[in-house]
Enzyme design. Structure first.
Site, PDB file in Angstrom:
ATOM      1  N   GLU A 111      35.291  20.072  56.950  1.00 40.92           N
ATOM      2  CA  GLU A 111      35.983  21.205  57.127  1.00 40.92           C
ATOM      3  C   GLU A 111      34.480  22.393  55.594  1.00 40.92           C
ATOM      4  O   GLU A 111      35.728  22.548  55.040  1.00 40.92           O
ATOM      5  CB  GLU A 111      36.758  21.374  57.063  1.00 40.92           C
ATOM      6  CG  GLU A 111      37.806  22.937  57.059  1.00 40.92           C
ATOM      7  CD  GLU A 111      38.780  22.782  56.702  1.00 40.92           C
ATOM      8  OE1 GLU A 111      40.373  21.996  56.303  1.00 40.92           O
ATOM      9  OE2 GLU A 111      40.056  24.132  57.560  1.00 40.92           O
TER      10      GLU A 111
ATOM     11  N   LYS B  15      35.053  20.348  61.563  1.00 42.16           N
ATOM     12  CA  LYS B  15      36.139  21.710  61.349  1.00 42.16           C
ATOM     13  C   LYS B  15      35.609  23.261  60.499  1.00 42.16           C
ATOM     14  O   LYS B  15      35.359  22.764  59.315  1.00 42.16           O
ATOM     15  CB  LYS B  15      37.442  21.123  60.753  1.00 42.16           C
ATOM     16  CG  LYS B  15      38.641  22.284  60.688  1.00 42.16           C
ATOM     17  CD  LYS B  15      40.277  21.510  60.373  1.00 42.16           C
ATOM     18  CE  LYS B  15      40.571  22.807  60.212  1.00 42.16           C
ATOM     19  NZ  LYS B  15      42.714  21.953  60.324  1.00 42.16           N
TER      20      LYS B  15
HETATM   21  P1  13P Z   1      44.815  26.710  59.557  1.00 44.80           P
HETATM   22  O1  13P Z   1      44.739  26.537  60.923  1.00 44.80           O
HETATM   23  O2  13P Z   1      46.117  27.172  59.631  1.00 44.80           O
HETATM   24  O3  13P Z   1      43.279  27.525  59.250  1.00 44.80           O
HETATM   25  O4  13P Z   1      44.639  25.293  58.709  1.00 44.80           O
HETATM   26  C1  13P Z   1      44.234  24.876  58.477  1.00 44.80           C
HETATM   27  C2  13P Z   1      44.087  24.005  57.720  1.00 44.80           C
HETATM   28  O5  13P Z   1      43.263  23.112  57.941  1.00 44.80           O
HETATM   29  C3  13P Z   1      45.276  23.260  57.014  1.00 44.80           C
HETATM   30  O6  13P Z   1      44.859  22.877  55.881  1.00 44.80           O
END
Ligand code: 13P
Length: 347
Positions: free
Chosen positions: A178, A220
């Protein structure tokens, strides 16, 4: 060569019409600004009830493939003593863990951070795998400000997420990689594009150097949007086109899917943007969601405190269904409005 178990799991995480609910945030963070400092959602007991509530939501597995949770959830039980992991498994959902223990300032920097939690992680990964965990998520973030981000922060964060990803695959866990370019700021969409492309390049370089198999991961990341305080806000069609243009430059087709984060977008914007992307035809990867706030906020706001038969569950099921439809390019504003659950009164 036949497909590996990890590659199969990664594909199942972004199966058609399904996505991921990232519950690895405190419920209070879902509703920040609404509940204030004495919020109901800040007490431990209410947090536990809220978690039980979402695990018990009927039909949750119809539009979600999996949940991302904090490690504590593995040992938590519902009020009747049922382990939450059992409730999650009964819904047909896979389970993923966020092992990050916090963030620390990058040496010498005032504004840029790197995640903590890699030390000693190998042992924990092994024990989570034995307990049925399918994947782990590691978030690294870049802030956009004048002069930021720096190349040094990009490289350090890319290495951090690559190290986690390599370790995860070694322990038979799919990594959710991510890299997030935060949308907070006054910057235009062009700057968000440039920094996202840069961060993704550094991330995939580091993944390659660390020997991470792209077939066995899920990406992600953020959508390419206008900064939240930019006076000129790009519409869903522009966000969709720019996000895909950016991703096509950098993300290997071997990656099975991308689960977008919502990053502070409204529920509608997060859903409309994903839907617009999926209406642009087939892409090399599945375009799905891994939303925290864009799924959980409506549930937290509608929640009446009940662990079952709750308005929070109706709101959660609705948001999950809307996101599932968006991941197929079949969402509409009319469907969204038809099932919307109003926030509970805060008294
Ligand atoms: P959000 O979709 O609110 O940005 O959250 C993603 C996430 O990975 C939370 O840890």
């Amino acid at each position: 060569m036949s497909e590996s178990n990890l590659a199969r799991t990664a594909r199942a995480m972004v199966a058609p019409g399904k996505g991921i609910f990232a519950t690895d945030m405190r419920p209070i963070d879902l509703t920040r600004g609404r509940w204030g400092e004495t919020a109901e959602l800040q007490t431990d007991e209410n947090v536990f009830d809220f978690q039980e509530m979402f695990c018990r939501t009927p039909g949750l597995g119809e539009h979600l493939s999996s949940l991302i949770v904090f490690p504590e959830i593995l040992d938590r039980t519902a009020r009747d003593g049922t382990p939450l992991t059992e409730l999650i498994a009964d819904q047909g959902l896979m389970l993923g863990i966020t092992p990050t223990t916090g963030f620390q300032l990058l040496g010498g920097s005032q504004y840029e951070y790197v995640p903590r939690g890699l030390e000693g992680l190998a042992k924990r990964l092994g024990s989570w795998r034995e307990r049925g965990v399918s994947f782990v998520k590691w978030r690294v973030a870049a802030r956009v400000m004048p002069g930021l981000p720096t190349e040094r922060a990009m490289v350090s964060n890319a290495r951090s997420v690559a190290e986690l990803a390599a370790l995860a695959q070694q322990f038979d866990l799919v990594p959710i990689v991510e890299p997030e370019v935060e949308m907070q700021g006054e910057h235009p969409i062009e700057r968000q594009f440039e920094v996202t492309e840069w961060f993704l390049h550094r991330t995939f370089e580091a993944l390659y150097e660390h020997g991470v198999a792209p077939e066995e991961m899920v990406l992600k990341t953020n959508m390419v949007v206008s900064g939240s305080d930019c006076p000129d806000q790009a519409d869903a069609a522009t966000v969709a086109a720019e996000t895909l243009r950016c991703l096509r430059r950098v993300v290997p087709p071997a990656v099975p899917g991308i689960g977008f984060l919502s990053g502070g977008l409204s529920d509608i914007d997060a859903t409309a943007n994903l839907d617009a992307m999926n209406r642009l035809g087939t892409q090399p990867w599945v375009l799905s969601f891994s939303y925290g706030r864009a799924i959980g906020r409506a549930a937290a706001e509608a929640w009446d405190g009940k662990t079952d038969g709750s308005r929070g569950q109706t709101a959660l099921a609705h948001r999950a269904r809307m996101c599932g439809l968006a991941s197929l390019g079949q969402w509409s504003n009319e469907l969204e409005d038809a099932g919307r659950v109003a926030p509970a009164s805060t008294g």
